[in-house]
Design an enzyme around this catalytic site. Structure first.
Site, PDB file in Angstrom:
ATOM      1  N   HIS A 132      43.634  34.251  39.052  1.00  0.00           N
ATOM      2  CA  HIS A 132      43.178  32.897  38.764  1.00  0.00           C
ATOM      3  C   HIS A 132      43.129  32.611  37.259  1.00  0.00           C
ATOM      4  CE1 HIS A 132      39.063  34.781  38.449  1.00  0.00           C
ATOM      5  NE2 HIS A 132      38.956  33.881  37.493  1.00  0.00           N
TER       6      HIS A 132
ATOM      7  N   ASP B 198      43.468  38.652  44.067  1.00  0.00           N
ATOM      8  CA  ASP B 198      43.200  38.003  42.782  1.00  0.00           C
ATOM      9  C   ASP B 198      43.500  38.937  41.612  1.00  0.00           C
ATOM     10  OD1 ASP B 198      42.584  35.962  41.095  1.00  0.00           O
ATOM     11  OD2 ASP B 198      40.417  36.045  41.366  1.00  0.00           O
TER      12      ASP B 198
ATOM     13  N   SER C 277      36.180  36.886  33.311  1.00  0.00           N
ATOM     14  CA  SER C 277      37.023  37.187  34.466  1.00  0.00           C
ATOM     15  C   SER C 277      38.243  37.986  34.024  1.00  0.00           C
ATOM     16  CB  SER C 277      37.489  35.900  35.152  1.00  0.00           C
ATOM     17  OG  SER C 277      36.429  35.263  35.802  1.00  0.00           O
TER      18      SER C 277
END
Length: 467
Positions: A120, A150, A224
């Site tokens: 992402h 992911d 992230s």
């Protein structure tokens, strides 16, 4: 003048005599006690045991931080988004663009510049740049990505060896173990936060498709794709998500286990895509309610409701009603325990399944098979057709409808199409397996209708156009 002074002295002397007589004869005697605090008070512990701490009993994170911060990078995603339409854009028939995108962190895993991050973080990018902890910036190439886990893999070209983080074994990570979350958000060179592992095999989707490590180490947007490391500085997870209603950290953060991330990037590097091995069973996790409904005494494990034809599970002798208790000595308390371990495996890998049948515990080896199902929304779940299915209809290729999508079930049922029906071609291209179907759907343009050729119950070909 002398008379005035004499008068003042007499008045003062009279006042003194009067006050003294009052104090001596009329005022009530009172005793005033003043507590003087001890200059050196003694404090006792709340228990009777006085404990001394050795420095070795308290975790030291400095070594782990030093080994990690230089290998965690800032990842910037540059994407072109639609901007505000101007008169000139309208006149010349052009679509305005403005530069946008997001950012996150990444972890260098090889000295020659391979970097792992979240999918992402780089999704829909027109370009990716990577900035190291020493402020050097490089253009990065997206080697591959996997939306299911992911995870994405980047590559930068450099003439010098880069610092790396070594992989640890996430299966060996324990609840209560100290961990560090290391990130490199855009406005901070590097961030290091500490916490403990709160849980393992967490599924946030509700669809039993995820298996996160949960920690209470603070992770915020921009972190992230960063590293979750143990106190030895070994990578045991890729920080991916937080649980929050505000977008900020409130006590829960989640990381993709390093064993899953490592397997995904190895597949991308070797095969170009992710190789998924499946066990060949369907069912659900047991708990008190499920056990009572099914009529079994076990309240933990994975209850097998059906076995996939020609799968490793069928060949190993597993049956409906068996309860899987362990896979490769990993205890199965929930479905994400099972799916998380399988996510680290490939087709043809062999796993040890420990199961309970009528109270008897057995262990058998099971060879994993390639995923042979694909969900086509307009139809339902498709499965590779077996030789008996093809022989029955006297055809040489096709895929079988395993189940119908409930939103289209009435349409197909009215036309005599039911589970077991064979689809022979999609958009005028013959299909022999679900990989063919997936490839056709992926290459289909957005406005192109879906043309499905199938064999009906009478063995006749039918063609359906779906828009």
């Amino acid at each position: 003048m002398k008379k005035i002074l004499t008068l003042v002295l007499v008045s003062a002397l009279g006042g003194i005599i009067t006050l003294g007589a009052y104090k001596l004869f009329l005022e009530e005697n009172k005793t005033v006690v003043v507590n003087t605090p001890n200059e050196t008070p003694n404090f006792s512990p709340t228990n009777n045991t006085i404990r001394t701490y050795n420095s070795g009993e308290i975790s030291d994170f400095t070594k782990a931080a030093e080994n990690t911060v230089n290998a965690v990078v800032h990842v910037k995603n540059v994407a072109n988004n639609s901007g505000q339409m101007t008169f000139e854009d309208l006149f010349f028939g052009r679509r305005p663009q403005r530069q946008g995108g997001g950012s996150g962190s990444g972890v260098i895993i090889t000295p020659d510049g391979y970097i792992i991050t979240n999918n992402h973080v780089i999704d829909k990018s027109q370009g990716v740049t990577v900035t190291l902890n020493n402020n050097k910036t490089y253009s990065a190439t997206i080697v591959g990505k996997d939306s299911e886990t992911d995870i994405a893999l980047l590559k930068v070209d450099t003439d010098e060896d880069l610092p790396v983080v070594t992989f640890g074994d996430s299966d060996q990570a324990k609840i209560g173990e100290w961990v560090l979350a290391v990130g490199n958000p855009f406005n901070l060179t590097s961030t290091v936060t500490a916490g403990i592992i709160s849980a393992k095999s967490r599924d946030l989707s509700g669809g039993n498709t995820q298996s996160f490590i949960q920690t209470d180490a603070a992770v915020n947007p921009g972190n992230s794709g960063g590293a979750l490391v143990n106190t030895n500085g070994e990578l045991i997870g890729i920080n991916t998500a937080i649980s929050s209603q505000t977008g900020s950290y409130i006590g829960y953060s989640f990381a993709v286990p390093s064993n899953i991330a490592r397997k995904v990037i190895e597949d991308i590097m070797e095969y170009g895509n992710v190789q998924n091995g499946i066990l060949g069973v369907t069912g659900g996790t047991l708990n008190s309610n499920a056990a009572e409904k099914i009529g079994v005494e076990d309240t933990q494990g994975f209850y097998i409701e059906s076995i996939v034809e020609d799968s490793g599970a069928e060949k190993a002798g597993l049956q409906k009603g068996d309860i899987i208790k362990k896979i490769d000595n990993v205890k199965i308390s929930r479905f994400s325990d099972l799916s998380g371990h399988l996510d680290t495996k490939r087709p043809d890998d062999i796993v040890k399944i420990t199961y309970s049948r009528n109270g008897n515990i057995k262990t058998v080896p099971v060879r994993l098979i390639r995923n042979e199902t694909f969900t086509l929304p307009e139809v339902g779940q498709l499965r590779n057709a077996g030789s008996s299915d093809l022989k029955k209809h006297k055809i040489k290729h096709g895929v079988k409808i395993a189940s119908l999508n409930k939103n289209y079930a009435n349409f197909w049922s009215r036309n005599g199409v039911r589970p077991g029906t064979i689809i022979t071609a999609i958009n005028d291209t013959k299909v022999s397996n679900v990989d063919d179907v997936e490839r056709i759907i992926k290459n289909k343009s957005y406005n192109e209708p879906l043309r499905i050729e199938l064999i009906n119950q009478n063995g006749e070909k039918e063609l359906y156009n779906i828009r």
